[in-house]
Design an enzyme around this catalytic site. Structure first.
Site, mmCIF file in Angstrom:
data_model
loop_
_atom_site.group_PDB
_atom_site.id
_atom_site.type_symbol
_atom_site.label_atom_id
_atom_site.label_comp_id
_atom_site.label_asym_id
_atom_site.label_seq_id
_atom_site.Cartn_x
_atom_site.Cartn_y
_atom_site.Cartn_z
ATOM 1 N N ASP A 114 0.326 -72.925 -45.665
ATOM 2 C CA ASP A 114 0.059 -72.947 -44.219
ATOM 3 C C ASP A 114 -0.060 -71.503 -43.732
ATOM 4 O OD1 ASP A 114 0.147 -73.635 -41.312
ATOM 5 O OD2 ASP A 114 0.769 -75.590 -42.071
ATOM 6 N N TYR A 125 -15.474 -80.263 -33.674
ATOM 7 C CA TYR A 125 -14.496 -80.940 -34.543
ATOM 8 C C TYR A 125 -15.135 -82.090 -35.326
ATOM 9 C CZ TYR A 125 -10.311 -83.486 -36.008
ATOM 10 O OH TYR A 125 -9.348 -84.132 -36.749
ATOM 11 N N LYS A 165 -15.899 -82.643 -39.566
ATOM 12 C CA LYS A 165 -15.427 -83.783 -40.372
ATOM 13 C C LYS A 165 -16.607 -84.577 -40.932
ATOM 14 C CE LYS A 165 -11.006 -82.904 -39.617
ATOM 15 N NZ LYS A 165 -10.104 -82.422 -40.674
HETATM 16 N N1 LIG Z 1 -3.438 -86.025 -35.694
HETATM 17 C C1 LIG Z 1 -4.517 -86.793 -35.713
HETATM 18 O O1 LIG Z 1 -4.690 -87.710 -34.889
HETATM 19 C C2 LIG Z 1 -5.571 -86.578 -36.749
HETATM 20 C C3 LIG Z 1 -6.594 -87.533 -36.827
HETATM 21 C C4 LIG Z 1 -7.583 -87.370 -37.785
HETATM 22 C C5 LIG Z 1 -7.546 -86.294 -38.638
HETATM 23 N N2 LIG Z 1 -6.552 -85.378 -38.526
HETATM 24 C C6 LIG Z 1 -6.580 -84.251 -39.458
HETATM 25 O O2 LIG Z 1 -5.351 -84.194 -40.138
HETATM 26 C C7 LIG Z 1 -5.119 -82.872 -40.580
HETATM 27 C C8 LIG Z 1 -3.698 -82.478 -40.195
HETATM 28 O O3 LIG Z 1 -3.606 -82.492 -38.784
HETATM 29 P P1 LIG Z 1 -2.247 -82.758 -37.991
HETATM 30 O O4 LIG Z 1 -2.527 -83.806 -37.010
HETATM 31 O O5 LIG Z 1 -1.139 -82.892 -38.953
HETATM 32 O O6 LIG Z 1 -2.167 -81.387 -37.173
HETATM 33 P P2 LIG Z 1 -1.039 -80.257 -37.048
HETATM 34 O O7 LIG Z 1 -1.565 -79.329 -36.038
HETATM 35 O O8 LIG Z 1 0.277 -80.899 -36.847
HETATM 36 O O9 LIG Z 1 -1.036 -79.582 -38.506
HETATM 37 C C9 LIG Z 1 -2.129 -78.822 -38.964
HETATM 38 C C10 LIG Z 1 -1.589 -77.675 -39.808
HETATM 39 O O10 LIG Z 1 -2.728 -76.935 -40.314
HETATM 40 C C11 LIG Z 1 -2.376 -75.566 -40.252
HETATM 41 N N3 LIG Z 1 -3.541 -74.695 -40.154
HETATM 42 C C12 LIG Z 1 -4.410 -74.609 -39.107
HETATM 43 N N4 LIG Z 1 -5.276 -73.597 -39.301
HETATM 44 C C13 LIG Z 1 -4.960 -73.034 -40.492
HETATM 45 C C14 LIG Z 1 -5.477 -71.943 -41.224
HETATM 46 N N5 LIG Z 1 -6.487 -71.194 -40.738
HETATM 47 N N6 LIG Z 1 -4.921 -71.640 -42.425
HETATM 48 C C15 LIG Z 1 -3.876 -72.354 -42.906
HETATM 49 N N7 LIG Z 1 -3.330 -73.407 -42.251
HETATM 50 C C16 LIG Z 1 -3.854 -73.734 -41.050
HETATM 51 C C17 LIG Z 1 -1.543 -75.432 -38.981
HETATM 52 O O11 LIG Z 1 -0.768 -74.237 -38.986
HETATM 53 C C18 LIG Z 1 -0.718 -76.704 -39.008
HETATM 54 O O12 LIG Z 1 0.538 -76.510 -39.629
HETATM 55 C C19 LIG Z 1 -6.201 -82.022 -39.944
HETATM 56 O O13 LIG Z 1 -7.222 -81.774 -40.883
HETATM 57 C C20 LIG Z 1 -6.713 -82.895 -38.823
HETATM 58 O O14 LIG Z 1 -8.044 -82.600 -38.471
HETATM 59 C C21 LIG Z 1 -5.561 -85.491 -37.615
#
Ligand SMILES: NC(=O)c1ccc[n+]([C@@H]2O[C@H](COP(=O)([O-])OP(=O)(O)OC[C@H]3O[C@@H](n4cnc5c(N)ncnc54)[C@H](O)[C@@H]3O)[C@@H](O)[C@H]2O)c1
Length: 260
Positions: free
Chosen positions: A33, A154, A158
């Site tokens: 991270d 976004y 994806k």
């Molecule tokens: N939460 C939702 O509803 C949802 C839905 C569909 C997809 N997603 C996808 O799930 C994945 C995780 O998302 P989440 O909801 O757990 O979000 P979150 O924000 O809780 O976690 C995302 C993590 O990615 C890390 N990150 C961001 N940019 C970074 C970088 N440049 N280098 C290294 N690490 C980095 C952040 O520090 C964070 O810890 C993402 O790819 C997101 O697009 C989430």
């Protein structure tokens, strides 16, 4: 010997829940991270992507069993393009050689049901051409435009990611090397990323109008972690290039008969 999993985005949300689940089940987890991880790197930069590979090689001793490329941003800014698409590809491609000695190598990326939303075609083309400067230039234009343009970034990241997965999973680097490569496409999950959409009843009602989830609604990151854990387990030997929608039904509602 325990399996070694690399989880990006391991400091929060779905990545954190996945790292915890795999560790509880006896796995060895290398979290990646920006901060608070075993390997702290910025996946938007060339330096961060190189440090990812060397950091994971050092932490693992040069052999891993699974890649969970999950880090991402959902902001209407150009950086989202850098991490969600190019950072994810750098994770998968950069770490793939470390899977070579695993008896059951696996890889998965976290896409999104937002891949179903109409993309920005110019940005999508730049992604699929692998042209990061052009993609970043287009994403910066979208960021500078009205909100409806920034909001295209976004879903387009994806959409491009799932295209890349489907194009590459059956090829020599992945299927040819015995590595199932797949993606998950979550609906709305309650994490720091979605706080603005899930924090109040009013916001939840509004987001569920845009993302219908008739089966059990908005869910917890642990529920996505179970699927990521299975996709990277020894039990998954034959899924190739699949985008598994874990979305409470939004794909079935929105795409209906057009997809199977
Ligand atoms: N939460 C939702 O509803 C949802 C839905 C569909 C997809 N997603 C996808 O799930 C994945 C995780 O998302 P989440 O909801 O757990 O979000 P979150 O924000 O809780 O976690 C995302 C993590 O990615 C890390 N990150 C961001 N940019 C970074 C970088 N440049 N280098 C290294 N690490 C980095 C952040 O520090 C964070 O810890 C993402 O790819 C997101 O697009 C989430």
């Amino acid at each position: 010997m325990p399996r070694t999993y690399v989880v990006t985005g391991a400091a929060s949300g779905i990545g954190l829940a996945t790292a915890e689940l795999l560790a509880e089940r006896g796995g060895r987890v290398i979290g990646v991270d920006l901060h608070d991880a075993d390997v702290n790197v910025d996946l938007t930069t060339a330096e961060g992507r190189a440090d990812l590979v060397s950091g994971v090689a050092d932490a693992s001793g040069g052999r891993i069993d699974a890649i969970i490329a999950n880090a991402g941003l959902a902001l209407p800014v150009a950086k989202t393009a850098a991490v969600n698409y190019f950072g994810t590809l750098a994770t998968l491609e950069g770490l793939r050689p470390l899977l070579a000695d695993s008896p059951a190598p696996r890889a998965v990326a976290t896409a999104s049901m937002a891949s179903l939303f109409p993309p920005d075609d110019a940005l999508l083309d730049a992604f699929l051409a692998g042209d990061e400067p052009a993609a970043m230039a287009r994403a910066s234009e979208l960021e500078a435009g009205p909100p409806e343009q920034g909001n295209l970034i976004y879903g387009t990241t994806k959409r491009a990611l799932v295209r890349w997965i489907r194009r590459n999973a059956p090829g020599p680097d992945w299927a040819g090397a015995g590595i199932p490569l797949n993606a998950i496409a979550p609906g709305v999950v309650e994490t720091p990323m979605t706080e603005a959409y899930t924090g109040t009843e009013e916001a939840r009602t509004a987001i569920l109008e845009m993302v219908p989830m008739p089966l059990n609604g908005i869910f917890q990151p642990r529920d996505a972690a179970y699927l990521l854990a299975w996709l990277t387990s020894e039990e998954n030997a034959h899924l190739c290039g699949q985008v598994v929608f874990i979305d409470g039904g939004s794909d079935a509602v929105m795409r209906g008969d057009s997809t199977w």
